[in-house]
Design a protein around this motif. Structure first.
Motif, PDB file in Angstrom:
ATOM      1  N   TYR A 102      62.664  25.056  28.327  1.00 20.74           N
ATOM      2  CA  TYR A 102      62.728  24.733  26.906  1.00 20.74           C
ATOM      3  C   TYR A 102      63.579  23.491  26.640  1.00 20.74           C
ATOM      4  CZ  TYR A 102      66.972  27.461  27.758  1.00 20.74           C
ATOM      5  OH  TYR A 102      68.143  27.948  28.297  1.00 20.74           O
ATOM      6  N   GLY A 137      55.281  31.048  21.197  1.00 21.55           N
ATOM      7  CA  GLY A 137      54.427  31.006  22.376  1.00 21.55           C
ATOM      8  C   GLY A 137      53.077  31.634  22.099  1.00 21.55           C
ATOM      9  N   PHE A 160      54.251  27.112  25.235  1.00 26.23           N
ATOM     10  CA  PHE A 160      55.498  27.349  24.522  1.00 26.23           C
ATOM     11  C   PHE A 160      55.908  26.125  23.702  1.00 26.23           C
ATOM     12  CE2 PHE A 160      55.611  29.736  28.510  1.00 26.23           C
ATOM     13  CZ  PHE A 160      55.903  31.023  28.077  1.00 26.23           C
ATOM     14  N   VAL A 187      57.444  34.122  30.955  1.00 30.35           N
ATOM     15  CA  VAL A 187      58.486  33.921  29.949  1.00 30.35           C
ATOM     16  C   VAL A 187      59.865  33.984  30.595  1.00 30.35           C
ATOM     17  CG1 VAL A 187      59.554  34.862  27.872  1.00 30.35           C
ATOM     18  CG2 VAL A 187      57.069  34.753  28.046  1.00 30.35           C
TER      19      VAL A 187
END
Length: 432
Positions: free
Chosen positions: A96, A305, A134, A87
């Protein structure tokens, strides 16, 4: 002085490493089929990466973390699990961003470290194979991750697995259930273990995860989180169960399961096997769940996630206990035998040419007699031997023998080094 490995660690010797390699390559194959891609993160991170994500009342943070201050007085921890580091990498490297296909699907393999009592399938340095996905909040992704874990265990030959699922719901669910759990546990306060007394008002769900026998008896009568699910949480969990039913994946709902880390939300699951090799009753070898909110906890944007981690040591113990048969992973294609003066250079050139051509090849490096060399070829289960003596040196040839059929032919050296596959095709049947 006699040097020994540190307590809670293990040397994985070559024969055992073959099994590990098989499991890891099988995992890579499965993950590739599901379009998950490898990520490698550091063995150590800043302490806060794990303390913020795992929860300050979890056993991982309070009892098991290998943490220290380095020479720059930075508080560092060896990673106790894989998710938090992935993460952190996801956020730091902006995976992202719009240029990355969603969901972002990642997998990892490597060492983890926890200070706990070593036992069968559980070491202080242990290894995990895990996945993280994710960017999607859909229950279909929950089921894909569960299905992939079950698929992996099936492909490595494990049988008798049991899947247990539960939901921890959303924030509304957790708030309502937290108070109900405190109200139930408060009258038992004096009977709880010291750890559970500490956790009761900080994080009462941790009491459900207690290993203390008395605590376990008390929580048997605790209210079920399934009675406190918000409408959205109920809808998500029902969808997960329906999709598992659709795929024909058997499961049990265990409403006391909470997992050992604080970041989980909604779907959680454990895959267990009942084997005496790991103690009495069912033992978890793979577990995971959804962790909406964890990316934000480490400074990223709102991103759902889900993932799982699989304990490799436990898997190996179970595979041994079930006598899982693995394919031959180290077949030796050719053993080159040199007889007489001047043949060493020739056999060295032969094995190197064969290796460059994609064959596994070996030869003697101990200056042994021909009989000992042939014995090694037989012991190593070589498919072919290539023998060269002084006579063959003079004629620039070598004798190629199938160790299965016993057939032997004399072949020009240039043919062997140029295209050994053609030599086999022209002189031996593939059924040999």
């Amino acid at each position: 002085m006699r040097y020994q490995r540190p307590k809670g660690t293990a040397d994985i010797l070559p024969d055992e490493a073959k099994k590990w390699g098989y499991v890891e390559e099988t995992a890579r194959m499965i993950f590739d089929n599901y379009r998950y891609h490898e990520i490698r993160t550091p063995l150590f991170e800043n302490f806060e990466v794990f303390s913020r994500t795992s929860g300050d009342t979890s056993d991982v943070v309070t009892k098991e973390m290998y943490d220290f201050h380095d020479k720059g007085d930075r508080h560092i921890s060896l990673r106790p699990e894989g998710t938090a580091g992935v993460v952190r990498a996801f956020v730091e490297n902006k995976l992202y961003g719009p240029e990355h296909q969603k969901p972002v699907k990642l997998f990892y393999m490597g060492s983890m470290f926890r200070y706990e009592r070593p036992q069968s399938g559980r070491q202080r340095e242990f290894h995990q194979i895990g996945v993280e996905a994710f960017g999607s909040n859909e229950p279909e992704l929950d089921v894909e991750v569960i299905s992939m874990a079950m698929d992996l265990l099936k492909h490595v030959g494990l049988t008798g697995v049991r899947l247990a699922i539960n939901t921890l719901g959303d924030q509304e669910t957790r708030t309502n259930y937290r108070q109900a759990l405190i109200d139930y546990l408060d009258p038992f306060f004096d009977e709880l273990s010291d750890d559970s007394k500490t956790r009761l008002h900080k994080n009462p769900l941790r009491v459900l995860d207690s290993k203390d026998n008395r605590d376990q008896e008390i929580v048997k009568g605790a209210p079920s989180i399934l009675d406190y699910l918000s409408e959205d949480s109920q809808k998500h969990f029902e969808a997960v169960k329906h999709l598992l039913d659709t795929l024909g994946i058997d499961y049990d709902v265990d409403d006391n399961m909470v997992r050992g880390l604080d970041y989980y939300t909604h779907t959680i699951f454990e895959i267990m096997v009942d084997s005496r090799s790991l103690g009495e009753g069912y033992t978890t070898i793979c577990a995971g769940g959804r962790y909406n909110g964890l990316v934000e906890e480490l400074g990223g944007p709102e991103t759902p996630g889900i993932g799982f981690g699989l304990g490799v040591e436990r898997l190996m113990v179970l595979m041994d206990a079930q006598e899982v048969k693995l394919p031959v992973l180290d077949q030796l294609d050719v053993y080159a035998v040199g007889i007489g003066e001047g043949t060493s250079e020739a056999t060295l050139k032969i094995v190197q040419a064969l290796r460059n051509d994609g064959f596994s090849a070996d030869r003697d490096y101990l200056d042994r007699k021909p009989k000992a060399q042939f014995k090694s070829a037989d012991k190593l289960n070589a498919q072919f031997t290539i023998t060269i003596g002084e006579k063959e040196l003079e004629s620039d040839s070598a004798n190629v023998k199938s160790m299965v059929s016993g057939k032997e032919v004399n072949v020009p050296l240039k043919d062997i080094t140029a295209n050994f596959n053609e030599v086999i095709t022209n002189n031996f049947n593939f059924d040999e």
